[in-house]
Design an enzyme around this catalytic site. Structure first.
Site, PDB file in Angstrom:
ATOM      1  CB  CYS A  86     -59.224 -90.891  51.583  1.00 15.08           C
ATOM      2  SG  CYS A  86     -57.585 -90.108  51.472  1.00 15.08           S
ATOM      3  CG  HIS A 196     -57.781 -93.261  55.581  1.00 14.59           C
ATOM      4  ND1 HIS A 196     -57.998 -93.936  54.399  1.00 14.59           N
ATOM      5  CD2 HIS A 196     -56.901 -92.275  55.292  1.00 14.59           C
ATOM      6  CE1 HIS A 196     -57.276 -93.384  53.437  1.00 14.59           C
ATOM      7  NE2 HIS A 196     -56.606 -92.371  53.956  1.00 14.59           N
ATOM      8  CD  GLU A 198     -60.024 -96.781  55.683  1.00 16.35           C
ATOM      9  OE1 GLU A 198     -59.156 -96.272  54.957  1.00 16.35           O
ATOM     10  OE2 GLU A 198     -61.146 -96.267  55.870  1.00 16.35           O
TER      11      GLU A 198
END
Length: 216
Positions: A86, A196, A198
């Site tokens: 990011c 992202h 994750e």
């Protein structure tokens, strides 16, 4: 057995909990220890480094400098696999329209803001800034970290600014939001994503797993 370490850099501006949990989820099975750290010596000692970031890029750059972690991050970027996430990706470039502020200058280019005022999406709704949600990422450059990830897979984005590398060869993934924009960049031992991993389910975990095995 010598356990290798992947360091998640804690300079006060990252989405540390979700990033570290995702990295740790794949790292344990691959023989890696995951360490969230604000200590320069631990970043220097780690075999691999993850640089997260969220919020405004000028704030992230200031906090990285003030934390004493700027030098070890630059050393890592010169010598070992580094994964930016990011704003951690945007910081790798030369400068940003958000400020404006200077970045790390590790990949030449600039960070621009989406200019979508009044623009309509194909479904008739207006484009909103920030882009928030799932979007398809097209692999525009071959890279070991894409291994096993389907071209056009969906990843999760939250951002108002996007990177534009000076050299198109450093753009290895693109998405479409009003126009094509760079969603992943890479050079030598550096790989970074605007989205992202994750928050991107199995395909995001696959990127982190590939990062652990990547030997640039």
């Amino acid at each position: 057995m010598n356990v290798k370490t992947v360091a998640v850099v804690d300079y006060g501006m990252g989405n540390l909990r979700s990033v570290s949990q995702a990295v740790a989820h794949v790292a344990a099975a691959e023989g890696f220890r995951t360490l969230v750290t604000s200590r320069p010596d631990e970043v220097r000692a780690a075999e691999r480094v993850v640089l997260p970031g969220q919020g405004a890029m000028p704030d992230c750059m200031r906090e990285l400098r003030d934390s004493g972690l700027l030098a070890p991050v630059l050393e890592a970027a010169a010598a070992k696999p580094l994964f930016g996430v990011c704003v951690g990706m945007q910081m790798l470039l030369d400068r940003s329209a958000e400020g404006p502020t200077d970045g790390l200058g590790l990949i030449h280019g600039e960070v621009l803001k989406f200019d979508l005022a009044g623009r309509m999406q194909p479904d008739g709704s207006r484009y909103k800034v920030p882009q928030m949600g799932w979007n398809r990422v097209w692999q525009t450059g071959a890279h070991p970290i894409w291994q096993g990830v389907e071209d056009g897979a969906y990843f999760y984005f939250v951002h108002s600014y996007y990177a534009r590398p000076s050299d198109a060869r450093h753009s290895v993934g693109e998405a479409d939001y009003g126009a094509r924009f760079t969603a992943a960049i890479a050079r030598d031992n550096i790989f970074a994503t605007q989205f992202h991993p994750e928050k991107s389910a199995d395909q995001g975990l696959a990127l982190y797993r590939n990062f652990l095995h990547w030997n640039p």
